[in-house]
Design a protein around this motif. Structure first.
Motif: not given
Length: 125
Positions: A57-60, A65-70, A95-98
């Motif tokens: 859930a937290l990764r989603l 927030i940071w990579e909606p293209d995913i 990298r910042i998203t990960l």
């Protein structure tokens, strides 16, 4: 033989801690065994399942927030397993998203889940 020595050395710290905090006047052996059994059966399994669900859930949320293209991968990949199959889908997040996803899950959520499970185990025992 050497493995047995290494494993026995790993048991020294928990046993030392146990004997430092155990008070026989306030606790009987049955409650200690009950708490030990509950922590190794329900506790570990519960903590594992809760951490997997919360991490997903937290990764989603972090990806939203940071990579909606995913989420363009969702027709082929179900949303629930999306955070776990990015490499196989040839998607390279920033990298910042990960880092943000790993920080939130490892430094905030996982310790909170583990402490909550410890509290519930003590309340059960």
């Amino acid at each position: 033989k050497e493995n047995v020595r290494i494993v026995s050395l790993c048991a020294v710290a928990p046993l030392l801690t146990f004997f430092m905090v155990f008070d026989a006047a306030r606790c009987d052996v049955n409650s200690v065994v009950s708490t030990f059994y509950a922590s190794f059966t329900v506790g570990y399994a519960g903590a594992f399942v809760l951490e997997i669900l919360l991490t997903t859930a937290l990764r989603l949320v972090t990806f939203a927030i940071w990579e909606p293209d995913i989420f363009d991968l969702t027709p082929e990949v179900p949303t629930v397993i999306l955070p776990w199959v990015l490499r196989e889908s040839r998607y390279r997040p920033k990298r910042i998203t990960l880092f943000a996803a790993d920080f939130v899950t490892s430094c905030v959520a996982a310790p909170a889940v583990e402490e909550w499970v410890k509290l519930k185990i003590l309340q059960l025992g």
